[in-house]
Design a protein around this motif. Structure first.
Motif, PDB file in Angstrom:
ATOM      1  N   ALA A 184      42.034  50.495  22.626  1.00 40.06           N
ATOM      2  CA  ALA A 184      42.929  50.624  23.776  1.00 40.06           C
ATOM      3  C   ALA A 184      42.668  49.514  24.789  1.00 40.06           C
ATOM      4  O   ALA A 184      43.608  48.970  25.389  1.00 40.06           O
ATOM      5  CB  ALA A 184      42.744  51.987  24.430  1.00 40.06           C
ATOM      6  N   ASN A 185      41.405  49.158  24.959  1.00 47.65           N
ATOM      7  CA  ASN A 185      41.079  48.075  25.883  1.00 47.65           C
ATOM      8  C   ASN A 185      41.645  46.744  25.401  1.00 47.65           C
ATOM      9  O   ASN A 185      42.171  45.941  26.185  1.00 47.65           O
ATOM     10  CB  ASN A 185      39.559  47.953  26.052  1.00 47.65           C
ATOM     11  N   ALA A 186      41.541  46.517  24.088  1.00 49.82           N
ATOM     12  CA  ALA A 186      42.046  45.260  23.530  1.00 49.82           C
ATOM     13  C   ALA A 186      43.563  45.162  23.670  1.00 49.82           C
ATOM     14  O   ALA A 186      44.120  44.065  23.850  1.00 49.82           O
ATOM     15  CB  ALA A 186      41.642  45.140  22.065  1.00 49.82           C
ATOM     16  N   ALA A 187      44.232  46.300  23.599  1.00 46.20           N
ATOM     17  CA  ALA A 187      45.692  46.301  23.685  1.00 46.20           C
ATOM     18  C   ALA A 187      46.200  46.255  25.119  1.00 46.20           C
ATOM     19  O   ALA A 187      47.390  45.963  25.344  1.00 46.20           O
ATOM     20  CB  ALA A 187      46.244  47.544  22.990  1.00 46.20           C
ATOM     21  N   LEU A 188      45.351  46.536  26.084  1.00 48.89           N
ATOM     22  CA  LEU A 188      45.782  46.574  27.481  1.00 48.89           C
ATOM     23  C   LEU A 188      45.929  45.159  28.023  1.00 48.89           C
ATOM     24  O   LEU A 188      44.972  44.381  28.019  1.00 48.89           O
ATOM     25  CB  LEU A 188      44.753  47.344  28.317  1.00 48.89           C
ATOM     26  N   PRO A 189      47.104  44.755  28.485  1.00 56.40           N
ATOM     27  CA  PRO A 189      47.267  43.386  28.998  1.00 56.40           C
ATOM     28  C   PRO A 189      46.530  43.204  30.317  1.00 56.40           C
ATOM     29  O   PRO A 189      46.176  44.174  31.000  1.00 56.40           O
ATOM     30  CB  PRO A 189      48.788  43.272  29.193  1.00 56.40           C
TER      31      PRO A 189
ATOM     32  N   PRO B 155      46.088  42.484  34.257  1.00 51.63           N
ATOM     33  CA  PRO B 155      46.944  42.923  35.358  1.00 51.63           C
ATOM     34  C   PRO B 155      47.977  41.857  35.713  1.00 51.63           C
ATOM     35  O   PRO B 155      47.672  40.653  35.742  1.00 51.63           O
ATOM     36  CB  PRO B 155      45.957  43.131  36.510  1.00 51.63           C
ATOM     37  N   ALA B 156      49.200  42.268  35.944  1.00 53.64           N
ATOM     38  CA  ALA B 156      50.251  41.343  36.358  1.00 53.64           C
ATOM     39  C   ALA B 156      49.970  40.849  37.770  1.00 53.64           C
ATOM     40  O   ALA B 156      49.234  41.487  38.525  1.00 53.64           O
ATOM     41  CB  ALA B 156      51.601  42.053  36.302  1.00 53.64           C
ATOM     42  N   PRO B 157      50.517  39.709  38.161  1.00 57.63           N
ATOM     43  CA  PRO B 157      50.323  39.215  39.535  1.00 57.63           C
ATOM     44  C   PRO B 157      50.724  40.286  40.549  1.00 57.63           C
ATOM     45  O   PRO B 157      51.816  40.857  40.464  1.00 57.63           O
ATOM     46  CB  PRO B 157      51.236  37.989  39.604  1.00 57.63           C
ATOM     47  N   GLY B 158      49.834  40.569  41.476  1.00 54.15           N
ATOM     48  CA  GLY B 158      50.105  41.567  42.496  1.00 54.15           C
ATOM     49  C   GLY B 158      49.812  42.992  42.080  1.00 54.15           C
ATOM     50  O   GLY B 158      49.856  43.912  42.910  1.00 54.15           O
ATOM     51  N   GLU B 159      49.514  43.213  40.802  1.00 50.92           N
ATOM     52  CA  GLU B 159      49.217  44.570  40.328  1.00 50.92           C
ATOM     53  C   GLU B 159      47.848  45.008  40.824  1.00 50.92           C
ATOM     54  O   GLU B 159      46.874  44.282  40.722  1.00 50.92           O
ATOM     55  CB  GLU B 159      49.254  44.616  38.804  1.00 50.92           C
ATOM     56  N   LYS B 160      47.762  46.226  41.354  1.00 53.11           N
ATOM     57  CA  LYS B 160      46.496  46.796  41.819  1.00 53.11           C
ATOM     58  C   LYS B 160      46.061  47.885  40.832  1.00 53.11           C
ATOM     59  O   LYS B 160      46.256  49.072  41.050  1.00 53.11           O
ATOM     60  CB  LYS B 160      46.650  47.377  43.229  1.00 53.11           C
ATOM     61  N   ARG B 161      45.470  47.415  39.742  1.00 46.91           N
ATOM     62  CA  ARG B 161      45.055  48.346  38.689  1.00 46.91           C
ATOM     63  C   ARG B 161      43.893  49.218  39.178  1.00 46.91           C
ATOM     64  O   ARG B 161      42.997  48.755  39.887  1.00 46.91           O
ATOM     65  CB  ARG B 161      44.646  47.574  37.440  1.00 46.91           C
ATOM     66  N   VAL B 162      43.923  50.481  38.784  1.00 46.65           N
ATOM     67  CA  VAL B 162      42.844  51.417  39.096  1.00 46.65           C
ATOM     68  C   VAL B 162      42.347  52.027  37.789  1.00 46.65           C
ATOM     69  O   VAL B 162      43.147  52.552  37.008  1.00 46.65           O
ATOM     70  CB  VAL B 162      43.318  52.541  40.045  1.00 46.65           C
TER      71      VAL B 162
ATOM     72  N   ILE C  48      34.852  46.894  33.959  1.00 46.47           N
ATOM     73  CA  ILE C  48      34.850  45.515  34.452  1.00 46.47           C
ATOM     74  C   ILE C  48      35.786  44.619  33.650  1.00 46.47           C
ATOM     75  O   ILE C  48      36.553  43.825  34.215  1.00 46.47           O
ATOM     76  CB  ILE C  48      33.414  44.949  34.445  1.00 46.47           C
ATOM     77  N   ALA C  49      35.741  44.768  32.326  1.00 45.53           N
ATOM     78  CA  ALA C  49      36.574  43.906  31.474  1.00 45.53           C
ATOM     79  C   ALA C  49      38.059  44.148  31.671  1.00 45.53           C
ATOM     80  O   ALA C  49      38.885  43.305  31.309  1.00 45.53           O
ATOM     81  CB  ALA C  49      36.201  44.113  30.007  1.00 45.53           C
ATOM     82  N   LEU C  50      38.442  45.275  32.250  1.00 52.53           N
ATOM     83  CA  LEU C  50      39.855  45.584  32.464  1.00 52.53           C
ATOM     84  C   LEU C  50      40.388  45.003  33.767  1.00 52.53           C
ATOM     85  O   LEU C  50      41.565  45.143  34.062  1.00 52.53           O
ATOM     86  CB  LEU C  50      40.069  47.100  32.438  1.00 52.53           C
ATOM     87  N   ARG C  51      39.517  44.389  34.551  1.00 57.07           N
ATOM     88  CA  ARG C  51      39.867  43.666  35.786  1.00 57.07           C
ATOM     89  C   ARG C  51      40.649  44.535  36.775  1.00 57.07           C
ATOM     90  O   ARG C  51      41.707  44.136  37.281  1.00 57.07           O
ATOM     91  CB  ARG C  51      40.640  42.395  35.436  1.00 57.07           C
ATOM     92  N   PRO C  52      40.148  45.709  37.092  1.00 55.38           N
ATOM     93  CA  PRO C  52      40.850  46.541  38.074  1.00 55.38           C
ATOM     94  C   PRO C  52      40.568  46.071  39.506  1.00 55.38           C
ATOM     95  O   PRO C  52      39.595  45.357  39.761  1.00 55.38           O
ATOM     96  CB  PRO C  52      40.257  47.921  37.844  1.00 55.38           C
TER      97      PRO C  52
ATOM     98  N   GLY D 270      33.737  42.222  42.296  1.00 53.03           N
ATOM     99  CA  GLY D 270      34.891  42.232  43.177  1.00 53.03           C
ATOM    100  C   GLY D 270      35.772  43.447  43.054  1.00 53.03           C
ATOM    101  O   GLY D 270      36.945  43.406  43.422  1.00 53.03           O
ATOM    102  N   ILE D 271      35.228  44.555  42.543  1.00 55.97           N
ATOM    103  CA  ILE D 271      36.011  45.783  42.354  1.00 55.97           C
ATOM    104  C   ILE D 271      35.644  46.768  43.458  1.00 55.97           C
ATOM    105  O   ILE D 271      34.464  47.052  43.669  1.00 55.97           O
ATOM    106  CB  ILE D 271      35.721  46.410  40.973  1.00 55.97           C
ATOM    107  N   ARG D 272      36.636  47.286  44.153  1.00 57.24           N
ATOM    108  CA  ARG D 272      36.387  48.292  45.172  1.00 57.24           C
ATOM    109  C   ARG D 272      36.054  49.624  44.497  1.00 57.24           C
ATOM    110  O   ARG D 272      36.584  49.948  43.425  1.00 57.24           O
ATOM    111  CB  ARG D 272      37.603  48.467  46.073  1.00 57.24           C
TER     112      ARG D 272
END
Length: 789
Positions: free
Chosen positions: A63-68, A70-77, A123-127, A166-168
């Motif tokens: 699932a992690n490998a398939a997750l793109p 984050p798009a510009p401006g996306e605030k992933r959680v 961390i690898a998912l860049r939230p 850099g993740i809150r």
């Protein structure tokens, strides 16, 4: 194969009704033909994972490998957690429509397992934000025994990893549990409360957001509300609907902080920091040490001035390693073992420090490189001299030595500051006005000449933190929190002035800030915070912090819980007196008294005894009164129950116990119908109390005799005498709402309407954020409203 203990552990984790279950896709292709075969298969798969993939890294790998990205401006959680988080994820599309929320919960997992997979699954998912909900399975022992401290360390490590990338961070409270169905009898409720108390404190200190599910979902037993869960552990849909808005609010806070941080980083080059890097103040203490050793030494002195003694000792030892011939680093470490305003001194440890420098006093003094350093070292030698006699005698000799150091260079702010501190300790930590006035004058001169020096502001506050003199310390209190913003003691210390002046909003905010700097809860600071909340009428907040401290004391156990346990014994009686919740669970607690002193035991007996009396359980109240008296007589058999002059310091706790005994006895007398006799006893108790040294902070007498007398006289409709008693009480406890309410009521009954309205307005200002059920609040608001019409 693993050992039988491991196999039993795996079986408990897999088969327990609240524990881990594996997705069907992870099972072998053939379907088990019976429930028992399915259980055996699950146990076998889990046992294999115990050896091959303990943290279950493969669970979300695809699932992690398939997750793109984050798009510009996306605030992933990303949500990291256990089965509660895993169960939350299917509701994301309906509860958080359109939100880029990613669930990474795995049933049954504990914090060490999550820590192992944190880099891959977070961390690898860049939230932008991570929500961490973990700890309940550690308490259940899913992967073996875990202490509260072990859980705290793992949670802190995850938070620190996120922050470094850099993740809150949003730290969620552990959900309430009264009992684990798969491992009954562990009594997790109070352990969860203790862990949540640490989470709240750590979140504040680390810049994380604390997400409090527990308060919204707990029942009166500190378990999960029945309507929110089917098994008392895992939320049902109703439970997740309670959690959803709280989650959104916390994420919003974290995202707001992230935006503020981005803005601040953009302006960093143009705006240099106004706060010193150390966060403990600024000093310039000249020594002959090498530059590196001198830097460590000055850091140690900063810690020393702020009463952060362990850190100070470590810094001084670092200086010794960098420059073994520097006598001042040994002076500094020895100074960490004397705490004048606390009447605490570890002479053997200090003497051991000096012995590392050289075997004899003469040999040590001979190593001093300058006359000034010799004088500093000689002063501390005097303090710990084996031939110097009692602590009181050595403290006096040390104060004389510091006076000489100060006179030899009046412009040395550190000599002046340590001289002021020595004066504060002359009467063995009890207030002696002449010495305190002298200490104030010296510290004030330092504060005015060196406004960033921590010693001047700090010792000035200690010198005037009583109601009669506190106004002299207000400027220093306002400044000290900015001088040393990273020093927990400094942030708390400002509230010494605020309590003495009845500035309750400042009391609460100062101690919240202080606790935010501390990795572990402080009983002393929490007691002051609870008292501030009580005066503000924020009973809910006061209760949560008090219960958290109580649970923490029980969770860590003796002897590590000495600070927490002693302050629980002081805090619960304060809470009972102000909330009037005489029948609450907290009014019937059995305290761990193994490490309590006479003062704490006497205070606890008084509070619990009064609660019993108010409930109509006179026999229990009488038993508490007898316990107080017997314990006090055993401790100090020479102190009479009537004293007409100052009480010796070593018998002060017993003298305070006598005042409490007389106060409780008087209230029992009043309950029996003899108000006149009770008021007479309270008057004598108040006279005795006035002979005791003035204490700082929340009242030592949680229900002072004058206040108690005022309440009795008010109920007896003796308005004028009640007003007199309340006026005397207010002089000892400025701004105390219970006393102000008594003054407002007595003045109104006497026809002094303007005076009454003035007190009601003062109360309305104090209770501006009070809980709606605070006794007297409706009366206060009605009085203020009618006065403005």
């Amino acid at each position: 194969m693993c050992c039988s203990q491991c196999r039993a552990l795996v079986t408990a984790v897999v088969l327990g009704s609240g524990a881990a279950t594996l997705p069907i896709a992870e099972l072998p292709a053939q379907k088990p033909t019976s429930p028992s075969e399915e259980q055996a298969t699950r146990a076998r798969v889990a046992e294999e994972r115990l050896h091959n993939d303990w943290a279950n890294l493969q669970r979300y790998r695809q699932a992690n490998a398939a997750l793109p990205a984050p798009a510009p401006g996306e605030k992933r959680v990303v949500f990291m957690g256990n089965s509660i988080t895993e169960g939350f994820a299917p509701y994301f599309t309906t509860l958080f429509p359109g939100k880029p929320y990613v669930g990474r919960g795995i049933g049954g997992q504990t914090t060490p397992q999550m820590l192992v997979r944190f880099r891959q699954d977070v961390i690898a998912l860049r939230p932008t934000v991570v929500v961490i909900l973990a700890g309940t399975n550690d308490i259940a022992g899913n992967t073996g025994p875990s202490s509260i401290e072990m859980i705290e360390d793992n949670l802190a490590s995850m938070a620190e990893l996120a922050k470094a990338n850099g993740i809150r961070v949003v730290l969620a409270s552990v959900l309430p549990v009264f009992d684990y169905p798969w491992k009954p009898g562990l009594q997790p409720a109070q352990k969860i409360v203790a862990l949540n108390g640490w989470l709240q404190s750590y979140a504040a200190s680390s810049g994380a957001v604390y997400l409090d599910y527990h308060a919204a979902m707990a029942d009166e037993r500190q378990g999960m509300k029945a309507a929110l869960s089917g098994d008392g552990v895992h939320p049902n849909e109703a439970g997740y609907r309670v959690m959803a808005p709280l989650t959104e609010q916390a994420i919003g806070q974290a995202l707001g902080a992230a935006r503020a941080l981005e803005h601040a980083h953009g302006d960093a080059a143009a705006a240099p920091s106004a706060t010193p890097a150390s966060g403990f103040g600024e000093i310039h203490f000249a020594t002959s040490a090498t530059p590196a050793a001198h830097a460590a030494f000055e850091r140690g002195v900063l810690y020393l001035h702020n009463f952060h003694y362990p850190q100070a000792a470590a810094a001084f030892r670092e200086g010794q390693k960098l420059d073994p011939g520097d006598v001042m680093s040994y002076w500094g470490e020895a100074m960490t073992y004397t705490h004048p305003v606390w009447n605490d001194q570890d002479t053997p440890s200090a003497q051991a420090v000096l012995a590392r420098l050289a075997d004899t006093r003469a040999a040590r003094l001979a190593k001093a490189r300058t006359p000034r350093e010799r004088a500093w070292l000689d002063a501390v030698e005097t303090l710990y001299a084996p031939e110097g006699g009692s602590k009181a005698r050595r403290d006096t000799a040390f104060a004389r030595a510091m006076a000489q150091l100060h006179r030899s260079d009046p412009n040395d702010p550190d000599a002046a500051s340590f001289y002021a501190l020595a004066l504060l300790g002359l009467n063995q930590a009890e207030r002696e006005q002449k010495a305190y006035a002298q200490a104030y004058a010296i510290a004030d001169s330092v504060f005015r000449a060196y406004p960033r020096h921590p010693g001047g502001a700090h010792y000035l506050i200690h010198a005037v933190d009583d109601p009669d003199h506190a106004r002299l310390g207000l400027a220093a209190a306002r400044a000290y929190s900015t001088i040393a913003p990273d020093a927990g003691h400094a942030l708390h210390m400002t509230s010494h002035i605020f309590v003495a002046l009845g500035m309750w909003d400042d009391v609460a905010s100062a101690n919240v800030r202080a606790l935010s700097t501390m990795r572990r809860p402080s009983g002393h600071v929490t007691q002051w915070l609870v008292y501030g909340f009580l005066q503000q009428g924020r009973f809910g907040d006061a209760t949560r912090w008090m219960d958290s401290l109580t649970a923490y004391a029980r969770a860590i156990g003796a002897p590590a819980n000495a600070d927490a346990a002693s302050h629980v014994a002081l805090t619960i009686p304060e809470w009972l007196i102000d909330t009037h919740r005489w029948g609450a669970l907290q009014a019937r607690l059995t305290l761990d008294t193994t490490q309590l002193g006479l003062d704490e035991l006497s205070t606890a007996d008084f509070g619990f005894g009064l609660a019993a009396l108010r409930r109509g359980e006179r026999s229990l109240a009488d038993a508490r009164l007898r316990s107080m008296s017997a314990r006090r007589r055993a401790a100090t058999p020479t102190l009479g129950t009537r004293f007409a002059s100052a009480v010796p310091v070593d018998q002060l706790d017993a003298a305070r116990s006598i005042v409490r005994e007389r106060t409780l006895g008087a209230l029992m007398r009043a309950a029996g119908g003899d108000t006149t006799g009770a008021v007479a006893v309270l008057d004598s108790a108040a006279v005795q109390e006035a002979l005791l040294p003035t204490a700082f902070g929340p009242p030592v007498m949680v229900y002072q005799p004058r206040e108690a007398a005022g309440d009795l006289l008010l109920a007896a409709r003796r308005w004028a005498k009640a007003r007199e008693e309340f006026q005397l009480a207010l002089a000892r406890t400025p701004g105390r709402p219970a006393v102000l309410l008594g003054l407002a009521r007595s003045a109104r009954a006497l026809g002094a309407q303007e005076e009454s309205r003035r007190f009601y307005r003062q109360l309305a200002a104090i209770w501006h954020d009070a809980d709606p059920d605070v006794p007297g609040l409706a009366e206060v608001r009605a009085a203020v409203s009618s006065a403005t019409q």
